[in-house]
Design a protein around this motif. Structure first.
Motif, PDB file in Angstrom:
ATOM      1  N   SER A   1      -2.897 -10.310  -1.140  1.00 17.50           N
ATOM      2  CA  SER A   1      -2.517  -9.946   0.228  1.00 17.50           C
ATOM      3  C   SER A   1      -2.506  -8.436   0.426  1.00 17.50           C
ATOM      4  N   MET A   2      -3.156  -7.998   1.503  1.00 23.35           N
ATOM      5  CA  MET A   2      -3.195  -6.590   1.880  1.00 23.35           C
ATOM      6  C   MET A   2      -2.929  -6.491   3.380  1.00 23.35           C
ATOM      7  N   GLY A   3      -1.733  -6.026   3.728  1.00 23.61           N
ATOM      8  CA  GLY A   3      -1.387  -5.859   5.131  1.00 23.61           C
ATOM      9  C   GLY A   3      -1.818  -4.506   5.651  1.00 23.61           C
ATOM     10  N   PRO A   4      -1.535  -4.215   6.905  1.00 26.62           N
ATOM     11  CA  PRO A   4      -1.929  -2.934   7.503  1.00 26.62           C
ATOM     12  C   PRO A   4      -1.163  -1.775   6.886  1.00 26.62           C
ATOM     13  N   THR A   5      -1.710  -0.576   7.064  1.00 25.69           N
ATOM     14  CA  THR A   5      -1.062   0.619   6.525  1.00 25.69           C
ATOM     15  C   THR A   5       0.210   0.970   7.280  1.00 25.69           C
ATOM     16  N   GLY A   6       0.307   0.518   8.526  1.00 25.83           N
ATOM     17  CA  GLY A   6       1.430   0.908   9.369  1.00 25.83           C
ATOM     18  C   GLY A   6       1.194   2.217  10.096  1.00 25.83           C
ATOM     19  N   GLU A   7       0.040   2.835   9.863  1.00 28.70           N
ATOM     20  CA  GLU A   7      -0.318   4.095  10.523  1.00 28.70           C
ATOM     21  C   GLU A   7      -1.351   3.827  11.616  1.00 28.70           C
ATOM     22  N   ILE A   8      -1.399   4.699  12.607  1.00 32.37           N
ATOM     23  CA  ILE A   8      -2.390   4.595  13.670  1.00 32.37           C
ATOM     24  C   ILE A   8      -3.616   5.415  13.276  1.00 32.37           C
ATOM     25  N   MET A   9      -4.790   4.814  13.463  1.00 32.95           N
ATOM     26  CA  MET A   9      -6.034   5.474  13.081  1.00 32.95           C
ATOM     27  C   MET A   9      -6.412   6.573  14.072  1.00 32.95           C
ATOM     28  N   GLU A  10      -7.155   7.564  13.567  1.00 34.99           N
ATOM     29  CA  GLU A  10      -7.721   8.593  14.453  1.00 34.99           C
ATOM     30  C   GLU A  10      -8.662   7.937  15.471  1.00 34.99           C
ATOM     31  N   PRO A  11      -8.812   8.479  16.685  1.00 34.26           N
ATOM     32  CA  PRO A  11      -8.224   9.729  17.172  1.00 34.26           C
ATOM     33  C   PRO A  11      -6.840   9.552  17.825  1.00 34.26           C
ATOM     34  N   MET A  12      -6.370   8.304  17.931  1.00 34.50           N
ATOM     35  CA  MET A  12      -5.076   8.080  18.573  1.00 34.50           C
ATOM     36  C   MET A  12      -3.912   8.444  17.660  1.00 34.50           C
ATOM     37  N   GLY A  13      -4.124   8.380  16.349  1.00 31.00           N
ATOM     38  CA  GLY A  13      -3.072   8.671  15.387  1.00 31.00           C
ATOM     39  C   GLY A  13      -3.569   9.563  14.274  1.00 31.00           C
TER      40      GLY A  13
ATOM     41  N   ALA B   1      -7.687   5.840   5.017  1.00 28.42           N
ATOM     42  CA  ALA B   1      -7.414   4.399   5.059  1.00 28.42           C
ATOM     43  C   ALA B   1      -8.177   3.679   3.953  1.00 28.42           C
ATOM     44  N   VAL B   2      -9.419   4.058   3.738  1.00 25.99           N
ATOM     45  CA  VAL B   2     -10.203   3.455   2.657  1.00 25.99           C
ATOM     46  C   VAL B   2      -9.529   3.712   1.310  1.00 25.99           C
ATOM     47  N   GLU B   3      -9.085   4.939   1.098  1.00 25.38           N
ATOM     48  CA  GLU B   3      -8.418   5.298  -0.163  1.00 25.38           C
ATOM     49  C   GLU B   3      -7.153   4.470  -0.367  1.00 25.38           C
ATOM     50  N   ILE B   4      -6.361   4.308   0.685  1.00 21.47           N
ATOM     51  CA  ILE B   4      -5.121   3.531   0.594  1.00 21.47           C
ATOM     52  C   ILE B   4      -5.415   2.080   0.229  1.00 21.47           C
ATOM     53  N   PHE B   5      -6.364   1.476   0.926  1.00 20.53           N
ATOM     54  CA  PHE B   5      -6.702   0.080   0.658  1.00 20.53           C
ATOM     55  C   PHE B   5      -7.361  -0.080  -0.717  1.00 20.53           C
ATOM     56  N   HIS B   6      -8.182   0.883  -1.099  1.00 20.32           N
ATOM     57  CA  HIS B   6      -8.897   0.771  -2.371  1.00 20.32           C
ATOM     58  C   HIS B   6      -7.927   0.798  -3.550  1.00 20.32           C
ATOM     59  N   GLU B   7      -6.922   1.662  -3.479  1.00 23.32           N
ATOM     60  CA  GLU B   7      -5.932   1.719  -4.552  1.00 23.32           C
ATOM     61  C   GLU B   7      -5.268   0.360  -4.732  1.00 23.32           C
ATOM     62  N   GLN B   8      -4.944  -0.272  -3.639  1.00 20.01           N
ATOM     63  CA  GLN B   8      -4.305  -1.584  -3.709  1.00 20.01           C
ATOM     64  C   GLN B   8      -5.280  -2.644  -4.211  1.00 20.01           C
TER      65      GLN B   8
ATOM     66  N   ASN C   1       0.844  -1.202   0.000  1.00 18.35           N
ATOM     67  CA  ASN C   1       0.000   0.000   0.000  1.00 18.35           C
ATOM     68  C   ASN C   1       0.879   1.252   0.000  1.00 18.35           C
ATOM     69  N   ALA C   2       0.265   2.385  -0.328  1.00 18.47           N
ATOM     70  CA  ALA C   2       1.026   3.623  -0.498  1.00 18.47           C
ATOM     71  C   ALA C   2       1.758   4.037   0.771  1.00 18.47           C
ATOM     72  N   ALA C   3       1.125   3.839   1.935  1.00 20.68           N
ATOM     73  CA  ALA C   3       1.749   4.247   3.194  1.00 20.68           C
ATOM     74  C   ALA C   3       3.020   3.457   3.462  1.00 20.68           C
ATOM     75  N   ARG C   4       2.997   2.170   3.187  1.00 21.20           N
ATOM     76  CA  ARG C   4       4.175   1.330   3.431  1.00 21.20           C
ATOM     77  C   ARG C   4       5.237   1.535   2.348  1.00 21.20           C
ATOM     78  N   LEU C   5       4.803   1.633   1.098  1.00 23.37           N
ATOM     79  CA  LEU C   5       5.762   1.788   0.009  1.00 23.37           C
ATOM     80  C   LEU C   5       6.439   3.152   0.024  1.00 23.37           C
ATOM     81  N   LYS C   6       5.818   4.120   0.681  1.00 21.74           N
ATOM     82  CA  LYS C   6       6.438   5.439   0.792  1.00 21.74           C
ATOM     83  C   LYS C   6       7.772   5.354   1.523  1.00 21.74           C
ATOM     84  N   LEU C   7       7.896   4.401   2.426  1.00 14.76           N
ATOM     85  CA  LEU C   7       9.154   4.216   3.155  1.00 14.76           C
ATOM     86  C   LEU C   7      10.294   3.822   2.218  1.00 14.76           C
ATOM     87  N   HIS C   8       9.944   3.341   1.023  1.00 14.14           N
ATOM     88  CA  HIS C   8      10.946   2.899   0.048  1.00 14.14           C
ATOM     89  C   HIS C   8      10.905   3.780  -1.213  1.00 14.14           C
TER      90      HIS C   8
END
Length: 336
Positions: A110-122, A129-136, A70-77
């Motif tokens: 396979s679709m793993g977690p975004t690696g981000e914390i959801m609101e309101p804690m993150g 999150a829907v947009e990230i998963f939908h793209e994948q 997903n975009a959030a994880r691949l951004k790290l690379h």
């Protein structure tokens, strides 16, 4: 909705999923910190071989090499602009192997977690999150995946976001959570909580369950929790091959093929209908699991004491609900 996995489940009492992706790629040269998804284009033959090894070992379902795609994880690379390409190719490679398997095999995107914390804690909003998963999801669908396979989720809202993404992509899906904190997910959900969550979803998964965690014993205790909650939806058990241990600069899992064979049979008897392995699970483990499932007759639902005796003690005294506390039940000893 009809789908390949539902059709296969209708014809069989149990199905076998695959083993580890990361472990097996590390064994053939993936470096620590390297994104496995980049191998879809850089080393496609290795990914074909990975998928083929699961099929040859007896898997009815195998996951695409897209867990962190997903975009959030691949951004790290610096690869977040390649989500569509890397996931589409991951599914295409899997589709190629499945279509030449000589039997019906399900390609699970396979679709793993975004690696981000959801609101309101993150910082991650539900809509993002829907947009990230939908793209994948769209890319995996384009590549020919039969079903989406959401795994290692710990937060209810992230699970819901993945479900919504699957709905928007018009794809069937499965979803597993990681119960690694004294019988709960990192965000505090119990097995009963997941069952309740699944039944409230508008776009329900074909199957649900647990993956990864801290060992086969703990995972089966969670599976018993799913069964006790009364859901009639197929349950997934995808446990690690034993416990990770640091040896000679590498993480190794101590579960033998014989232990995973026992785990597979116990998982079936606990109520799981889709049984596979997670971290540390190699084709050797899968072959032993398949043989055990085919040759050992079904038995009664095992007790916690029987699970501990055959697979090793639990990492905590409770499954998170307080109902399984027992001072006499074996616990896994930890050092350090």
């Amino acid at each position: 909705m009809t789908d390949a996995l539902s059709d296969l489940l209708a014809s069989r009492d149990w199905l076998m999923a695959d083993g580890a992706t990361g472990t097996n790629l590390f064994n053939i040269g993936l470096s620590s910190g390297e994104a496995p998804e980049l191998w879809n284009t850089d080393r496609p033959d290795a990914i074909r071989a990975l998928c083929r090894s699961a099929v040859q070992a007896g898997s009815d379902i195998f996951l695409t090499n897209s867990f962190g795609g997903n975009a959030a994880r691949l951004k790290l690379h610096d690869a977040h602009t390649r989500v569509g390409e890397l996931n589409r190719v991951a599914a295409e490679l899997g589709r190629e192997v499945a279509d030449t398997a000589g039997r019906r095999v399900v390609v699970a995107g396979s679709m793993g977690p975004t690696g981000e914390i959801m609101e309101p804690m993150g910082p991650l909003s539900f809509a993002s999150a829907v947009e990230i998963f939908h793209e994948q999801a769209v890319a995996l669908k384009a590549g020919g995946a039969d079903i989406l396979w959401v795994e290692t989720i710990s937060a209810a809202d992230e699970y819901k976001a993945a479900a919504e993404a699957a709905r928007l992509a018009d794809m069937p899906w499965c979803g597993t959570m990681n119960f690694d904190t004294a019988g709960r997910t990192m965000m505090g959900l119990t097995a009963a909580d997941l069952v309740e969550l699944v039944e409230r979803l508008a776009w329900k998964p074909v199957a649900f369950g647990a993956n990864c965690g801290v060992g086969a014993s703990d995972l089966l205790r969670t599976v018993l929790g799913f069964a006790a909650a009364g859901s009639e939806r197929p349950i997934i058990a995808k446990g690690n091959a034993g416990i990770p241990k640091y040896h000679d600069g590498h993480i190794r899992y101590d579960g033998t093929p014989e232990l995973m064979a026992d785990y597979a049979v116990l998982a079936r008897d606990c109520g799981a209908r889709i049984i596979g392995g997670c971290c540390g699970t190699t084709p050797d483990h899968l072959r032993a699991m398949r043989t055990a499932l085919e040759t050992r007759p079904p038995g009664p639902r095992p007790s916690l004491d029987e699970i501990a005796a055959r697979l090793g003690g639990f990492s905590s005294a409770s499954d998170g609900t307080g109902d399984s506390d027992s001072p006499d039940r074996p616990r896994r000893r930890r050092r350090g």
